[in-house]
Scaffold this active site. Structure first.
Site, short mmCIF file in Angstrom:
data_model
loop_
_atom_site.label_atom_id
_atom_site.label_comp_id
_atom_site.label_asym_id
_atom_site.label_seq_id
_atom_site.Cartn_x
_atom_site.Cartn_y
_atom_site.Cartn_z
N ASP A 86 -1.65 10.95 -2.47
CA ASP A 86 -1.96 9.89 -3.44
C ASP A 86 -2.13 10.46 -4.83
OD1 ASP A 86 -2.98 8.85 -0.67
OD2 ASP A 86 -2.54 7.13 -1.95
N ARG A 106 0.86 -1.19 0.00
CA ARG A 106 0.00 0.00 0.00
C ARG A 106 0.89 1.24 0.00
NH1 ARG A 106 1.60 1.74 4.19
NH2 ARG A 106 0.52 3.69 3.81
N ALA A 161 1.02 5.15 -2.16
CA ALA A 161 0.99 5.43 -3.60
C ALA A 161 2.25 4.98 -4.37
CB ALA A 161 0.72 6.93 -3.81
O1 MRU Z 1 -4.77 3.44 1.61
P1 MRU Z 1 -3.27 3.55 1.70
O2 MRU Z 1 -2.70 3.01 2.96
O3 MRU Z 1 -2.58 3.03 0.46
O4 MRU Z 1 -3.06 5.13 1.73
C1 MRU Z 1 -1.78 5.66 1.84
C2 MRU Z 1 -1.75 7.12 1.94
O5 MRU Z 1 -2.75 7.80 1.93
C3 MRU Z 1 -0.40 7.76 1.95
O6 MRU Z 1 -0.39 8.88 2.76
C4 MRU Z 1 -0.07 8.16 0.52
O7 MRU Z 1 -0.20 7.06 -0.34
C5 MRU Z 1 1.29 8.71 0.41
S1 MRU Z 1 2.48 7.46 0.59
C6 MRU Z 1 4.02 8.07 0.34
#
Ligand code: MRU
Length: 372
Positions: free
Chosen positions: A240, A52, A54
């Site tokens: 994201d 998980r 981004a």
């Molecule tokens: O749902 P997730 O855990 O994939 O969400 C992750 C986030 O919202 C992070 O803050 C975002 O992806 C930035 S990661 C460098």
């Protein structure tokens, strides 16, 4: 020489036939490594949030495509696999970005050359992610050093969700400045939002604990109170997807933290590697698809029992309706700056246009020095 990232959640095998990833659905309680060697295993890992964050989603998808091409490398197979991987999660643009980059690179090649070319490109995506995040860390460190010079006491930084090394190939985005601040000897502590419903704040706590960085895990609702009482010096979050105007889509709850920070006059930064920018988005609220996840994530929580067993328990009565939008959009006006591998940019159309120019210049210079 660049130090090694504190955590590396995706490691390709030397022969490029598989990747090892940390199963993030079991963290912070169990650290379990899973080997993925087919497209469908990678698609499942992204969809179920074994991987998980981004940038990590994008890098994993690139490897998913590599594994697909090992078996079938025709144009049709390539397009089909891109579509399957792209459908695994909707909000983080890094997924579509990585797949488009792979597709654009591979489609002009004869099918027989595609598998090896895909391996090289997926490795390049991973290496670039790590170096971009390290550069974000260096630019963020300069901000923290300036803040420390001004305050002359240990800093208090608040972060939401997990935008650490676990969410990337290495270093993280929002946490990279903190790792480098620790190495540089800047004194600070971190307020870690729990980030319901999936508690990705616990992943941040896991990372910071391993790195020996002082932190306090807080309920999501505590941020505004801490800011009102002068206990937060700055907020750094990941993203994201970021629009051409500087609106930041990130984990649900980011918007509320930004509102509170604005009211309290606290700088609010989004740490964003350039692949997270979606230049096609003009109206973030209307155009960015917000993932609506299974309501069970809200009505149930996972944790360790007193006996040390990993269990899920229901927190609502049976039959209660619940909603689970996973991301929100923080309007650019609430954001002090977008922290990228190229430096800090204003969260405005013109601010991000200068970033775009800088990215083009740096791309041209790379091509001049390393012609393909
Ligand atoms: O749902 P997730 O855990 O994939 O969400 C992750 C986030 O919202 C992070 O803050 C975002 O992806 C930035 S990661 C460098």
């Amino acid at each position: 020489m660049r130090p090694v990232s504190p955590v590396r959640p995706l490691i390709p095998s030397p022969d490029g036939l598989s990747i090892e990833v940390i199963d993030q659905t079991l963290l912070p309680h169990q650290s379990h490594v899973v080997k993925l060697s087919t497209r469908d295993e990678v698609a499942h890992a992204i969809h179920s949030m074994i991987v998980r964050g981004a940038p990590l989603i994008g890098a994993s998808a690139a490897w998913g495509l590599v594994f697909a091409l090992r078996d079938h490398a025709s144009n049709q197979a390539l397009e089909e696999s891109c579509a399957i991987l792209n459908a695994t999660r909707p909000t983080a643009i890094n997924l579509a970005w990585a797949l488009k980059r792979m597709r654009d690179h591979l489609l002009p090649l004869p099918p027989s050359d595609r598998f090896e070319a895909a391996q090289r490109e997926a490795r390049a995506i991973c290496e670039e992610d790590e170096s971009q995040n390290y550069a974000i860390g260096q630019h963020g460190l300069a901000i923290l050093q300036a803040l420390y010079k001004q305050k002359q006491r240990p800093l208090r930084v608040l972060t939401h969700c997990n935008a650490g090394a676990l969410a990337t190939v290495g270093w993280g985005t929002a946490l990279a400045p903190l790792y480098l601040a620790q190495l540089a000897g800047v004194p600070f502590k971190v307020w870690v939002d729990e980030t319901r419903p999936r508690n990705q704040g616990a992943l941040t706590a896991w990372e910071l604990h391993r790195a020996g960085i002082q932190h306090t895990y807080i309920a999501d609702n505590a941020g505004g109170h801490l800011m009102q009482h002068g206990l937060v010096d700055c907020v750094i979050v990941g993203a994201d997807r970021v629009s051409a105007q500087g609106d930041v889509c990130n984990k649900i709850g980011t918007y509320l933290k930004a509102l509170a920070a604005k009211e309290a006059g606290i700088p609010f930064y989004a740490a964003v590697p350039s692949p997270t920018l979606d230049w096609t988005i003009q109206d973030a609220l209307k155009e960015i698809p917000i993932e609506e996840r299974n309501a069970d994530e809200v009505t149930w929580v996972q944790g360790l029992t007193k006996e040390g067993k990993l269990e899920s328990v229901r927190v609502t009565p049976v039959g209660v309706e619940s909603g689970n939008a996973a991301f929100d959009v923080t309007p650019a006006r609430l954001i002090t700056g977008i922290l990228t591998e190229q430096g800090l940019f204003a969260a405005t159309l013109s601010g991000l246009q200068s970033l775009q120019q800088q990215l083009t210049l740096s791309q041209e210079s790379t091509e001049k020095h390393h012609p393909v």
